[in-house]
Design a protein around this motif. Structure first.
Motif, short mmCIF file in Angstrom:
data_model
loop_
_atom_site.label_atom_id
_atom_site.label_comp_id
_atom_site.label_asym_id
_atom_site.label_seq_id
_atom_site.Cartn_x
_atom_site.Cartn_y
_atom_site.Cartn_z
N ALA A 158 17.68 13.66 -23.10
CA ALA A 158 17.79 15.05 -23.53
C ALA A 158 16.50 15.81 -23.23
CB ALA A 158 18.12 15.12 -25.01
N ALA A 159 15.37 15.17 -23.49
CA ALA A 159 14.08 15.84 -23.24
C ALA A 159 13.89 16.08 -21.75
CB ALA A 159 12.94 15.00 -23.80
N ALA A 160 14.27 15.08 -20.94
CA ALA A 160 14.12 15.23 -19.49
C ALA A 160 15.00 16.37 -18.98
CB ALA A 160 14.48 13.93 -18.78
N LEU A 161 16.21 16.45 -19.52
CA LEU A 161 17.13 17.50 -19.09
C LEU A 161 16.59 18.88 -19.49
CD1 LEU A 161 19.81 18.24 -17.78
CD2 LEU A 161 20.90 18.00 -20.00
N ASN A 162 16.07 18.97 -20.71
CA ASN A 162 15.48 20.24 -21.14
C ASN A 162 14.35 20.69 -20.23
OD1 ASN A 162 16.92 21.17 -23.28
ND2 ASN A 162 15.83 19.92 -24.79
N ARG A 163 13.53 19.72 -19.86
CA ARG A 163 12.42 20.06 -18.96
C ARG A 163 12.92 20.57 -17.62
NH1 ARG A 163 9.87 15.64 -21.02
NH2 ARG A 163 10.57 14.30 -19.33
N MET A 164 14.01 19.97 -17.15
CA MET A 164 14.53 20.39 -15.84
C MET A 164 15.22 21.74 -15.91
SD MET A 164 16.02 16.70 -14.68
CE MET A 164 16.79 17.08 -13.13
N VAL A 165 15.95 21.98 -16.99
CA VAL A 165 16.77 23.19 -17.08
C VAL A 165 15.97 24.37 -17.63
CG1 VAL A 165 18.78 24.21 -18.21
CG2 VAL A 165 18.92 21.89 -17.30
N GLY A 166 15.04 24.07 -18.55
CA GLY A 166 14.31 25.12 -19.26
C GLY A 166 13.83 26.28 -18.40
#
Lengths: 186, 617
Positions: free
Chosen positions: B345-353
């Motif tokens: 979830a954290a990795a996805l947030n970093r990518m999408v943010g």
């Protein structure tokens, strides 16, 4: 839906180290190890040459550390070359990902991503015998999941030099990198 | 307690479109002493330093509007004893026309306090070059907005939104504008389009029911922007475009239209991007294949929580960002949905943010008025247009007579037309109202879906019992939140009290309450609603306002959004415009609209009632 452990070929390589069919029958500890990996295992560190995890079992925490031999220098160089070639052929990979073609390339060049159980140096704070204990097995399952989430980790575990990750995000500066003395500039 | 630096500090805060003054105990005095603009008071998440290290903190600040702040910085006494961060921003204000190299030098010597804006989880601050780039973008956006003659005053978060959107093409990829409903996504997108007078045309794709609304809003906020409507059977794209032309079309047209696919677009806006949440759908594939400098999706539903939909939308706006769909499932969907993996979830947030801008009403509350009104112009379906023309034609052919008879006939005709605008099923006395037959009905469903997904509550007013029943039945299945109650005059007092009580107090009660305008005049306290929708018009602003106030309480901190639906080109639309412009027959504007209409001559009446073909072109 993808497999829970080993959804990608990268994670699968790690799952295979403990679910190997060549040994005499399946390890009876594996179902319990998967349950622990699912529910109570926290990987606290996974980097070049080592994995550390906390596995909670009935209120107690077992600390697991697994040391993994890094690739010899020439293998690291070969791996770096293959990674660079694969990334050039697959421009625009999502961050942290590696093309699955590369995994096949590694196998063709006899570069193993995962480390066979007997080559791992693992320790666990539990007193169970025989080894590897269920906590070490759980740690490897959890590691396989981390690798599934970020295939680049598979290469990082075995090599200090094969640069596959992009550098830290240039748009942000982590607080711990800041010197309080110079923060206000005067 | 925050360790203060002792000297006045300055930090550009993009989300506020302002420079924050901070860092001393007597902040107001310090700002005044140095002749800087006071701006508005606020609290900002910034990094601060003390002996032990650098840590996140909520810091009291004064937010000075960017233009005023720049003026103040330029006038600052060079000998002033202020923090190095403030001097750095003075230098930035002076540099504005300078080249990248000069900004590069400035970025290298700015102290961290000057760029102490924290990320969402308070673990990092924006890098100096990044913040300087955002500062230059914000200033350029303001200049562009002024020179384009944008006919509205944008709120600070909206200016930030326009700057964020305007930065996308330069970054080489699109993004998602996902502000909560009611924060003005459309106006931000219009400002972005209007300030890019590119040779290649822009394209807006929206649900059919919203085409009229887009055209209206473009004409209202950016009157100088050339607009071409592209829908209907006889649609055609022009041979050539004047700079900055905006073409407005619908998803059904996009699905299989060669001219759209063969045009090289500058900016493509995909409004109501739920329409492309399924990657297999024709609309999604067509959107992904459009040739465009940049594709921007707009949605009010929090896509970031629905991973498959997020992938689909980003696959259109930022192709490749999340990898292939299969890989995305392996890396993110399975880990996050099956085992709540925090690392994934954290990795996805970093990518999408960086590619998603979402603000909630709560976050920008300080910028919002207590009540915010919007009129949504909905586009008629072909069936509605046919019924409407027939009803007008028949009534005038039969003659309207005069005196009492005329009043009666005009009233009957008005009722028929309003029913047709609501939904043909109401006019034809059918039991069920299907989607796809009424622009207003479809638009209402889309809006309520968004409100419900935001966990907000909404009151929907109609003056017709029959329409209320049709809406209740339809929403009951379409919104997926159980049966939708309808409070009307036919219910016992006890039953009405129950409905009000459930809406106000019961967490399990449906978040939508339908009310008949007449039954809801007095005494109902429905302040838990944060949205009010007027499905049809009473044509008496006072009555409508009284209904609206069921949900509004003086001193209420939360903004109440009041949405009024109007069918474009119809009697609803004509009268709404007369009310807005305070022009037209005096009684229509101020008094009894229906009586006033009955007194008009046949020609004048026909002019008010007839369908305006311009609203369909």
């Amino acid at each position: 839906m993808p497999a829970e452990f080993g959804a990608t070929p990268w994670g699968r390589a790690w799952v295979r180290t403990i679910e190997s069919t060549s040994t005499a029958g399946p390890n009876a500890l594996l179902p319990r190890a998967r349950t622990l990996a699912r529910n109570t295992t926290t990987v606290v560190a996974a980097g070049t040459g080592h994995v550390e995890a906390d596995v909670a079992v009935s209120g107690e925490v077992c600390r697991v550390r697994i040391d993994l031999p890094v690739w010899p220098d020439e293998t690291q160089a070969e791996a770096a070359r293959l990674v660079a070639k694969a990334m050039a052929e697959h421009r625009g990979m999502a961050a942290g990902d590696l093309p699955d073609m590369l995994e096949a390339d590694f196998r063709r060049h006899a570069i193993s991503i995962a480390v066979r159980l007997e080559e791992q140096h693992s320790g666990c704070t539990c007193r169970a015998r025989p080894r590897p204990c269920v906590h070490i097995l759980a740690t490897i399952y959890a590691l396989a999941q981390l690798v599934d989430e970020r295939p680049a980790l598979a290469v990082e575990l075995r090599s200090a030099t094969a640069k596959v990750t992009v550098a830290a995000d240039p748009d942000w500066v982590v607080l711990s990198d800041l010197d309080p003395a110079g923060f206000y500039g005067d | 307690m925050t360790e203060l630096s002792g000297r006045l500090q300055a930090t550009f805060v993009p989300a506020e479109d302002a420079i924050a003054w901070w860092g001393v105990a007597e902040l107001d005095d310090a700002v005044r002493e140095h002749g800087l603009p006071m701006g508005r008071p606020g609290v900002c998440r910034l990094a601060v330093a003390d002996r032990d290290g650098v840590r996140p903190a909520s810091v009291p600040v004064r937010f000075a509007d960017l233009d005023a702040a720049r003026q103040g910085l330029l006038m600052l006494d060079p000998r002033a004893r202020v923090g190095a961060s403030l001097r750095a921003w003075r230098d930035a204000a002076r540099l504005l026309d300078a080249d990248d190299e000069a900004f590069g030098w400035l970025g290298a010597r700015m102290p961290p306090a000057a760029h102490a804006v924290l990320n969402a989880d308070g673990t990092a601050i924006t890098a100096a070059p990044t913040l300087l780039a955002q500062f230059r973008q914000a200033v350029a956006t303001r200049i562009a907005l002024r020179s384009t003659g944008i006919a509205t005053e944008l709120r600070p978060y909206q200016v930030h939104g326009v700057a964020w959107l305007s930065a996308r093409p330069g970054l080489g990829h699109g993004g998602i504008l996902a502000d909560e409903m009611g924060l003005g996504k459309t106006v931000q997108a219009i400002c972005m389009l209007a300030t890019r007078r590119s040779a290649a045309p822009h394209l807006v794709i929206c649900p059919t029911s919203l085409i009229g609304n887009w055209r209206r809003e473009l004409a209202r906020f950016a009157p100088a922007t050339p607009v071409v409507g592209y829908h209907g059977a006889s649609r055609a794209l022009p041979q050539s475009y004047s700079p900055g032309t905006v073409v407005v079309t619908s998803y059904p047209v996009l699905r299989k239209d060669e001219p759209l696919a063969n045009t090289a677009w500058d900016v493509v806006i995909l409004d109501e991007a739920q329409q492309i949440k399924n990657p297999e759908a024709l609309a999604s594939r067509a959107a992904a294949q459009l040739s465009a400098a940049v594709r921007i999706a707009m949605t009010g539903t929090p896509v970031e929580n629905r991973l498959e939909e997020l992938w689909s939308v980003l696959n259109v706006t930022n192709p490749g960002l999340l990898g292939t769909r299969g890989r995305f499932r392996q890396r993110f969907v399975a880990p996050i949905e099956q085992r709540r993996s925090a690392t994934a979830a954290a990795a996805l947030n970093r990518m999408v943010g960086p590619h998603l801008l979402r603000r909630t009403k709560a976050e920008v509350a300080a910028d919002l008025p207590p009540k915010q009104y919007s009129t949504i112009v909905c586009t008629m379906t072909d069936e509605q247009a046919r019924l409407y023309r027939e009803a007008v034609g028949k009534a005038f052919a039969a003659g309207l007579g005069d005196g009492i008879e005329r009043s009666g006939r005009v009233l009957a005709l008005l009722t028929a037309l309003k029913q047709i605008c609501n939904h043909p099923a109401q006019y034809l006395h059918e039991d069920t109202a299907q989607p796809g037959r009424s622009g207003k009905f479809d638009r209402a469903t889309e809006m309520l879906t968004e409100v419900v997904e935001q966990d907000d509550r909404v009151l929907v007013f109609t003056q017709y019992r029959a329409m209320g029943e049709l809406l209740s039945k339809h929403f009951g299945t379409a919104l997926g939140v159980g049966p939708i109650p309808f409070l009307h005059g036919g219910l016992s007092t006890q039953r009405r009290d129950q409905l009000v009580h459930a809406f106000q107090e019961d967490d399990d009660a449906p978040p939508v309450l339908l009310l008949s305008l007449r039954a809801a005049g007095f005494g109902l306290n429905l302040t838990r609603a944060s949205h009010v929708m007027h499905y049809d018009r009473w044509w008496n602003p006072a009555v409508e306002e009284q209904a609206t106030d069921r949900a509004h309480r003086i001193g209420q901190l939360r903004t109440l959004n009041v949405h009024t639906l109007v069918t474009g080109g119809t009697i609803e639309d004509h009268i709404a415009q007369m009310h807005e412009n305070k022009r037209g027959v005096a009684e229509i504007v101020s008094g009894d609209t229906q009586a006033a209409l009955a007194r008009l001559s046949d020609d004048d009446l026909h002019a008010v009632l007839a369908l305006d073909p311009g609203a369909f072109a």
